[in-house]
Design a protein around this motif. Sequence first.
Motif, PDB file in Angstrom:
ATOM      1  N   GLN A  17      -6.842   5.972   5.044  1.00 17.63           N
ATOM      2  CA  GLN A  17      -5.726   5.042   5.279  1.00 17.63           C
ATOM      3  C   GLN A  17      -5.633   4.615   6.738  1.00 17.63           C
ATOM      4  O   GLN A  17      -4.792   3.783   7.088  1.00 17.63           O
ATOM      5  N   VAL A  24      -3.080   1.918   9.226  1.00 19.98           N
ATOM      6  CA  VAL A  24      -1.994   2.455  10.053  1.00 19.98           C
ATOM      7  C   VAL A  24      -2.594   3.362  11.136  1.00 19.98           C
ATOM      8  O   VAL A  24      -3.772   3.732  11.075  1.00 19.98           O
ATOM      9  N   ILE A  42      10.871  -3.473   8.912  1.00 19.92           N
ATOM     10  CA  ILE A  42      10.430  -2.085   8.737  1.00 19.92           C
ATOM     11  C   ILE A  42       8.970  -2.018   9.152  1.00 19.92           C
ATOM     12  O   ILE A  42       8.188  -2.911   8.819  1.00 19.92           O
ATOM     13  N   ILE A  93       3.802   8.441   5.411  1.00 20.32           N
ATOM     14  CA  ILE A  93       4.136   9.743   4.830  1.00 20.32           C
ATOM     15  C   ILE A  93       2.923  10.634   5.049  1.00 20.32           C
ATOM     16  O   ILE A  93       1.774  10.214   4.801  1.00 20.32           O
ATOM     17  N   GLN A 146       2.204  12.879   0.235  1.00 24.28           N
ATOM     18  CA  GLN A 146       2.187  11.602  -0.484  1.00 24.28           C
ATOM     19  C   GLN A 146       2.203  11.799  -2.002  1.00 24.28           C
ATOM     20  O   GLN A 146       1.882  12.867  -2.507  1.00 24.28           O
ATOM     21  N   GLY A 165       8.013   8.268  -0.186  1.00 22.62           N
ATOM     22  CA  GLY A 165       7.911   6.924   0.397  1.00 22.62           C
ATOM     23  C   GLY A 165       8.865   5.958  -0.276  1.00 22.62           C
ATOM     24  O   GLY A 165       9.573   5.200   0.395  1.00 22.62           O
ATOM     25  N   ASN A 180      -4.284  -2.720   1.088  1.00 25.92           N
ATOM     26  CA  ASN A 180      -3.566  -1.445   1.048  1.00 25.92           C
ATOM     27  C   ASN A 180      -2.808  -1.353  -0.291  1.00 25.92           C
ATOM     28  O   ASN A 180      -1.632  -1.705  -0.401  1.00 25.92           O
ATOM     29  N   GLN A 202      -1.674   1.047  -2.218  1.00 27.84           N
ATOM     30  CA  GLN A 202      -0.484   1.894  -2.366  1.00 27.84           C
ATOM     31  C   GLN A 202       0.744   1.200  -1.803  1.00 27.84           C
ATOM     32  O   GLN A 202       1.810   1.196  -2.425  1.00 27.84           O
TER      33      GLN A 202
HETATM   34  C1  LIG Z   1       5.544  -1.617   6.668  1.00 25.84           C
HETATM   35  C2  LIG Z   1       4.419  -0.647   6.762  1.00 25.84           C
HETATM   36  O1  LIG Z   1       4.469   0.273   7.509  1.00 25.84           O
HETATM   37  S1  LIG Z   1       3.015  -0.946   5.786  1.00 25.84           S
HETATM   38  C3  LIG Z   1       2.048   0.526   5.905  1.00 25.84           C
HETATM   39  C4  LIG Z   1       2.405   1.501   4.822  1.00 25.84           C
HETATM   40  N1  LIG Z   1       1.903   2.824   5.193  1.00 25.84           N
HETATM   41  C5  LIG Z   1       0.634   3.237   4.923  1.00 25.84           C
HETATM   42  O2  LIG Z   1      -0.189   2.548   4.330  1.00 25.84           O
HETATM   43  C6  LIG Z   1       0.311   4.624   5.453  1.00 25.84           C
HETATM   44  C7  LIG Z   1      -0.434   5.476   4.445  1.00 25.84           C
HETATM   45  N2  LIG Z   1       0.297   5.557   3.168  1.00 25.84           N
HETATM   46  C8  LIG Z   1       1.460   6.252   3.075  1.00 25.84           C
HETATM   47  O3  LIG Z   1       1.983   6.803   4.025  1.00 25.84           O
HETATM   48  C9  LIG Z   1       2.079   6.325   1.694  1.00 25.84           C
HETATM   49  O4  LIG Z   1       1.046   6.295   0.734  1.00 25.84           O
HETATM   50  C10 LIG Z   1       3.076   5.178   1.399  1.00 25.84           C
HETATM   51  C11 LIG Z   1       4.129   5.079   2.492  1.00 25.84           C
HETATM   52  C12 LIG Z   1       2.388   3.820   1.245  1.00 25.84           C
HETATM   53  C13 LIG Z   1       3.760   5.500   0.055  1.00 25.84           C
HETATM   54  O5  LIG Z   1       4.432   6.747   0.200  1.00 25.84           O
HETATM   55  P1  LIG Z   1       4.373   7.860  -0.956  1.00 25.84           P
HETATM   56  O6  LIG Z   1       5.383   8.890  -0.620  1.00 25.84           O
HETATM   57  O7  LIG Z   1       2.974   8.325  -1.136  1.00 25.84           O
HETATM   58  O8  LIG Z   1       4.802   6.965  -2.197  1.00 25.84           O
HETATM   59  P2  LIG Z   1       5.611   7.445  -3.482  1.00 25.84           P
HETATM   60  O9  LIG Z   1       5.114   8.764  -3.957  1.00 25.84           O
HETATM   61  O10 LIG Z   1       7.066   7.277  -3.228  1.00 25.84           O
HETATM   62  O11 LIG Z   1       5.155   6.343  -4.518  1.00 25.84           O
HETATM   63  C14 LIG Z   1       5.746   5.060  -4.458  1.00 25.84           C
HETATM   64  C15 LIG Z   1       4.874   4.052  -5.117  1.00 25.84           C
HETATM   65  O12 LIG Z   1       3.703   3.890  -4.330  1.00 25.84           O
HETATM   66  C16 LIG Z   1       2.631   3.580  -5.196  1.00 25.84           C
HETATM   67  N3  LIG Z   1       1.658   4.667  -5.099  1.00 25.84           N
HETATM   68  C17 LIG Z   1       1.854   5.936  -4.675  1.00 25.84           C
HETATM   69  N4  LIG Z   1       0.696   6.611  -4.718  1.00 25.84           N
HETATM   70  C18 LIG Z   1      -0.238   5.750  -5.196  1.00 25.84           C
HETATM   71  C19 LIG Z   1      -1.629   5.838  -5.458  1.00 25.84           C
HETATM   72  N5  LIG Z   1      -2.319   6.971  -5.249  1.00 25.84           N
HETATM   73  N6  LIG Z   1      -2.263   4.735  -5.900  1.00 25.84           N
HETATM   74  C20 LIG Z   1      -1.592   3.581  -6.115  1.00 25.84           C
HETATM   75  N7  LIG Z   1      -0.270   3.438  -5.883  1.00 25.84           N
HETATM   76  C21 LIG Z   1       0.395   4.504  -5.430  1.00 25.84           C
HETATM   77  C22 LIG Z   1       3.195   3.478  -6.581  1.00 25.84           C
HETATM   78  O13 LIG Z   1       3.636   2.163  -6.814  1.00 25.84           O
HETATM   79  C23 LIG Z   1       4.359   4.416  -6.503  1.00 25.84           C
HETATM   80  O14 LIG Z   1       5.280   4.097  -7.489  1.00 25.84           O
HETATM   81  P3  LIG Z   1       5.812   5.228  -8.520  1.00 25.84           P
HETATM   82  O15 LIG Z   1       6.782   6.053  -7.730  1.00 25.84           O
HETATM   83  O16 LIG Z   1       6.441   4.439  -9.603  1.00 25.84           O
HETATM   84  O17 LIG Z   1       4.603   6.017  -8.954  1.00 25.84           O
END
Ligand SMILES: CC(=O)SCCNC(=O)CCNC(=O)[C@H](O)C(C)(C)COP(=O)(O)OP(=O)(O)OC[C@H]1O[C@@H](n2cnc3c(N)ncnc32)[C@H](O)[C@@H]1OP(=O)(O)O
Length: 160
Positions: free
Chosen positions: A36, A40, A84, A89, A94, A99, A127, A129
């Motif tokens: 990832q 980020v 934002i 996370i 994760q 998130g 991205n 996720q």
């Molecule tokens: C504005 C910005 O900052 S954009 C940059 C976003 N940040 C990043 O990309 C950094 C790396 N990624 C992360 O930190 C995390 O994966 C985040 C912030 C994107 C999501 O946080 P998480 O705590 O993992 O997400 P959470 O468990 O709440 O899942 C939320 C949704 O994300 C998506 N998601 C989570 N994991 C996955 C996965 N492995 N594959 C696909 N989608 C996923 C789904 O839509 C999920 O929905 P659901 O709750 O109905 O299953």
Amino acid sequence: MIESGLSDRAGRRVTLRPVDDDNWRAVADVAPRDDQRAWVAALAARYLLLTMRSDVWNSLAVYADDTVVGHVMWGVDDDGSRWIGGMVIDAAEQDRGVGRAAVRTLAAWLGDQDGGHPVRLSYHPENAQAARLYTSLGFVPTGAMEDDELVVELLPSARG
Ligand SMILES: CC(=O)SCCNC(=O)CCNC(=O)[C@H](O)C(C)(C)COP(=O)(O)OP(=O)(O)OC[C@H]1O[C@@H](n2cnc3c(N)ncnc32)[C@H](O)[C@@H]1OP(=O)(O)O
């Protein structure tokens, strides 16, 4: 502390708290998965430095119960829109619903400020996720791109 009464899938209460003398080390150590890092910073420490150097951005620690599990920052643009950024996370935390709860909490707090401005953010189109998370929460494309990232917004009418 910013909270909306939301929990992760394990029932831990998700809250957003200021970065302070006690938690800044844990926030700085928050790291995404290696794959990832294309989207980020490799460590949330970079965002903490950014918020120290910037008049726009403000960092918050993401907590699950009393454990620091992430970082997120917010800012206000010249047109009043709320932004934002720096949402990370920790890799080990994760896919547990943190998130989703953190973004819902921050978007509600920002959206309630000063007359209901849109809440915007940007993410890289590859991205998956981030795309799934923000789309499912009601963020829609504005049509703009910023530094190769898709700008999306949550309009006051779309907030639940
Ligand atoms: C504005 C910005 O900052 S954009 C940059 C976003 N940040 C990043 O990309 C950094 C790396 N990624 C992360 O930190 C995390 O994966 C985040 C912030 C994107 C999501 O946080 P998480 O705590 O993992 O997400 P959470 O468990 O709440 O899942 C939320 C949704 O994300 C998506 N998601 C989570 N994991 C996955 C996965 N492995 N594959 C696909 N989608 C996923 C789904 O839509 C999920 O929905 P659901 O709750 O109905 O299953």
